[in-house]
Design an enzyme around this catalytic site. Sequence first.
Site, mmCIF file in Angstrom:
data_model
loop_
_atom_site.group_PDB
_atom_site.id
_atom_site.type_symbol
_atom_site.label_atom_id
_atom_site.label_comp_id
_atom_site.label_asym_id
_atom_site.label_seq_id
_atom_site.Cartn_x
_atom_site.Cartn_y
_atom_site.Cartn_z
ATOM 1 N N GLU A 1 0.848 -1.212 0.000
ATOM 2 C CA GLU A 1 0.000 0.000 0.000
ATOM 3 C C GLU A 1 0.878 1.254 0.000
ATOM 4 O OE1 GLU A 1 -3.167 -0.105 -0.592
ATOM 5 O OE2 GLU A 1 -3.217 -2.290 -0.455
ATOM 6 N N TRP B 1 1.583 1.780 -3.408
ATOM 7 C CA TRP B 1 0.521 2.464 -4.166
ATOM 8 C C TRP B 1 0.712 3.984 -4.070
ATOM 9 C CZ3 TRP B 1 -2.743 1.459 -7.911
ATOM 10 C CH2 TRP B 1 -3.162 0.144 -8.122
ATOM 11 N N TRP C 1 -20.957 12.901 -18.734
ATOM 12 C CA TRP C 1 -21.285 13.100 -17.313
ATOM 13 C C TRP C 1 -22.560 13.923 -17.173
ATOM 14 C CZ3 TRP C 1 -18.459 9.925 -14.669
ATOM 15 C CH2 TRP C 1 -17.119 9.706 -14.982
ATOM 16 N N ASN D 1 -10.401 3.023 3.350
ATOM 17 C CA ASN D 1 -10.126 2.862 1.916
ATOM 18 C C ASN D 1 -11.233 2.104 1.168
ATOM 19 O OD1 ASN D 1 -8.402 2.945 -0.497
ATOM 20 N ND2 ASN D 1 -8.316 0.733 -0.193
ATOM 21 N N TRP E 1 -15.813 12.582 -11.945
ATOM 22 C CA TRP E 1 -14.890 12.215 -10.863
ATOM 23 C C TRP E 1 -14.157 13.428 -10.315
ATOM 24 C CZ3 TRP E 1 -9.658 13.155 -11.648
ATOM 25 C CH2 TRP E 1 -9.236 13.313 -12.975
ATOM 26 N N TRP F 1 -8.879 8.684 -7.692
ATOM 27 C CA TRP F 1 -10.131 9.041 -8.373
ATOM 28 C C TRP F 1 -10.095 8.586 -9.832
ATOM 29 C CZ3 TRP F 1 -14.893 10.070 -6.921
ATOM 30 C CH2 TRP F 1 -15.106 10.421 -5.591
HETATM 31 P P1 FAD Z 1 -3.134 1.821 5.213
HETATM 32 O O1 FAD Z 1 -4.003 0.804 4.675
HETATM 33 O O2 FAD Z 1 -2.644 1.646 6.621
HETATM 34 O O3 FAD Z 1 -1.949 2.093 4.228
HETATM 35 C C1 FAD Z 1 -0.704 2.680 4.617
HETATM 36 C C2 FAD Z 1 -0.401 3.887 3.756
HETATM 37 O O4 FAD Z 1 -0.274 3.510 2.389
HETATM 38 C C3 FAD Z 1 -1.475 4.952 3.768
HETATM 39 O O5 FAD Z 1 -1.349 5.782 4.898
HETATM 40 C C4 FAD Z 1 -1.223 5.682 2.467
HETATM 41 O O6 FAD Z 1 -0.173 6.617 2.582
HETATM 42 C C5 FAD Z 1 -0.770 4.552 1.554
HETATM 43 N N1 FAD Z 1 -1.908 4.041 0.783
HETATM 44 C C6 FAD Z 1 -2.783 3.079 1.161
HETATM 45 N N2 FAD Z 1 -3.655 2.819 0.160
HETATM 46 C C7 FAD Z 1 -3.330 3.643 -0.855
HETATM 47 C C8 FAD Z 1 -3.856 3.852 -2.159
HETATM 48 N N3 FAD Z 1 -4.878 3.137 -2.642
HETATM 49 N N4 FAD Z 1 -3.292 4.783 -2.930
HETATM 50 C C9 FAD Z 1 -2.232 5.508 -2.495
HETATM 51 N N5 FAD Z 1 -1.689 5.358 -1.263
HETATM 52 C C10 FAD Z 1 -2.219 4.437 -0.459
HETATM 53 N N6 FAD Z 1 -4.819 8.407 0.255
HETATM 54 C C11 FAD Z 1 -4.181 9.513 0.696
HETATM 55 O O7 FAD Z 1 -3.190 9.404 1.428
HETATM 56 N N7 FAD Z 1 -4.631 10.758 0.354
HETATM 57 C C12 FAD Z 1 -5.721 10.945 -0.439
HETATM 58 O O8 FAD Z 1 -6.068 12.097 -0.743
HETATM 59 C C13 FAD Z 1 -6.426 9.788 -0.886
HETATM 60 N N8 FAD Z 1 -7.550 9.915 -1.643
HETATM 61 C C14 FAD Z 1 -8.207 8.775 -2.063
HETATM 62 C C15 FAD Z 1 -9.349 8.902 -2.874
HETATM 63 C C16 FAD Z 1 -10.040 7.770 -3.315
HETATM 64 C C17 FAD Z 1 -11.237 7.924 -4.204
HETATM 65 C C18 FAD Z 1 -9.587 6.496 -2.933
HETATM 66 C C19 FAD Z 1 -10.314 5.272 -3.395
HETATM 67 C C20 FAD Z 1 -8.452 6.349 -2.154
HETATM 68 C C21 FAD Z 1 -7.748 7.482 -1.715
HETATM 69 N N9 FAD Z 1 -6.581 7.367 -0.930
HETATM 70 C C22 FAD Z 1 -5.926 8.501 -0.512
HETATM 71 C C23 FAD Z 1 -5.954 6.046 -0.687
HETATM 72 C C24 FAD Z 1 -6.376 5.328 0.598
HETATM 73 O O9 FAD Z 1 -7.766 5.306 0.714
HETATM 74 C C25 FAD Z 1 -5.788 5.954 1.856
HETATM 75 O O10 FAD Z 1 -4.403 6.147 1.711
HETATM 76 C C26 FAD Z 1 -6.009 5.041 3.065
HETATM 77 O O11 FAD Z 1 -7.378 4.796 3.263
HETATM 78 C C27 FAD Z 1 -5.435 5.704 4.298
HETATM 79 O O12 FAD Z 1 -5.678 4.940 5.444
HETATM 80 P P2 FAD Z 1 -4.487 4.253 6.218
HETATM 81 O O13 FAD Z 1 -3.418 5.248 6.485
HETATM 82 O O14 FAD Z 1 -5.078 3.568 7.395
HETATM 83 O O15 FAD Z 1 -3.976 3.217 5.148
#
Ligand code: FAD
Length: 479
Positions: free
Chosen positions: A278, A281, A309, A344, A362, A385
């Site tokens: 993650e 990602w 849209w 997420n 979006w 997005w």
């Molecule tokens: P964990 O599951 O603990 O993951 C650890 C870290 O990995 C996160 O803190 C984050 O930095 C990174 N990460 C995890 N999943 C993703 C992902 N899919 N894409 C990129 N990085 C990821 N994340 C943001 O940090 N900022 C945003 O503005 C953001 N906008 C999002 C918008 C949409 C529509 C979606 C579907 C996802 C978005 N995310 C965003 C990705 C993700 O949802 C969040 O990073 C995650 O929910 C944060 O929770 P956590 O720190 O507990 O994640």
Amino acid sequence: MQDKPHIVWLRRDLRLADNPALTGACASGAPVAIVYIFDEDEPFAPGGAAKWWLHHSLRALDEALDDIGASLTLRRGSAKSVLTDLAAEIGAGAVHWNRRYAPSQIAVDKEIKETLADRGIETTSYNGALLREPWELKTGAGGHFKVFTPFWKNLRAAGPARAKSEKPPKKISQPKIKPKSDRLESWALTPSNPNWAEEFPNIWTPGEAGASEKLDAFLSADVSRYDDERNRPDLDTTSRLSPHLAFGEVSPLQVWEKTHSAIDNGARADSAATFLSEIAWREFSYLLLYHYDGLNSIPIKPAFESFPWRGDKADLRAWTRGQTGYPIVDAGMRQLWRTGWMHNRVRMIVASFLVKHLLLPWQEGEKWFWDTLVDADPASNAASWQWTAGCGADAAPYFRIFNPITQGEKFDPDGAYTRLYVPEVSGLPNKYLQKPWDAPEKFTRHAGVTLGENYPGPLVDHPKARVRALDAFEHTKKK
Ligand code: FAD
């Protein structure tokens, strides 16, 4: 040069440990001035929730700097004029910063570099935000990665570019002329509506110490369950590191190192690897931000520029307010409003609902998230997005449409998450929780649910919305 002060220009790197720009400036042996510049007109200026975070993060940083004999200079305005003025005021000979990656931000930094060079001031930039620079890892054909899985495989094999994270400075000597600083309160970053964000301080501790505590707590308790439970919003097993990473209060290298130490100390290696994927990602999103100018507004797949849209303002408002009549969607949108964060899995559900069920652009969702997420991140928000809308690199195919009812049932099986944020339907049995309109009258009466009165009926009918979305997609394919 040694006696001329150096300036560290902090951006989304609000930490003392493993901060290459700060380490670089301190290594010069010169006095160091540390500045944060707030410019509401710059690309990716923070939205409402992120401003709340920024306020508290800057305060925490100021206190941490005070402990080592340094101080934080706060200035408002365009970075170019602030930096040139500040450098002249204190007679600075060099400026250090950690890199940013959106083309619009790179253009700003380049112009500043040139302006400072004209005045005889050196600039040095560093990688403080990523494990690998977006241009470093290449496909076999020599281009940048467009698909996540091979990117992650490559990154995992290559490992981080820097071998070891850097220790925080023990002491920083200050310039003889102490720069004037704005008062943080004068920036009015905390919301003018005190009710919004009132729960934030109970949930979040912005700043480097808060980030470190959160990471340690996650690695000692939840990382081994992460693989199995990360899709369950009711269980809350994810790290919640996102705002700390978005503001650079912890570096991905620190996360990488500590996760590997946790594995050495007995954490489940496969689960920890899923967690690191993650983090990858996030890296992949930065790669896209760097390579695709306008990632937050221009679809990577050009066919989506002509997507039909809708422009329905009332539907958009219902979505933002958590009033769509689909309980899992409403729970997510209300969690976002109340806490500045959303799980997420639920982000994917609400985003899919906006672009597929409501056929709303979006970019509208991206903007709303930008304003309401404490973790709003230029790369992750825009890339995610695009991914959801089906127009991004390696995106979820547009025709794969989440069913919000079954998604709610699967990922919130006992309904605890939904009931927490949508109390209007909390009295319904699990069988009807995600589809209150199907509940027999005896259940709705008992639960006190009157659709259209104390909870909305569904904004769209799922099967019909699905067909409408697929038709719209066909139209795009014909273009
Ligand atoms: P964990 O599951 O603990 O993951 C650890 C870290 O990995 C996160 O803190 C984050 O930095 C990174 N990460 C995890 N999943 C993703 C992902 N899919 N894409 C990129 N990085 C990821 N994340 C943001 O940090 N900022 C945003 O503005 C953001 N906008 C999002 C918008 C949409 C529509 C979606 C579907 C996802 C978005 N995310 C965003 C990705 C993700 O949802 C969040 O990073 C995650 O929910 C944060 O929770 P956590 O720190 O507990 O994640």
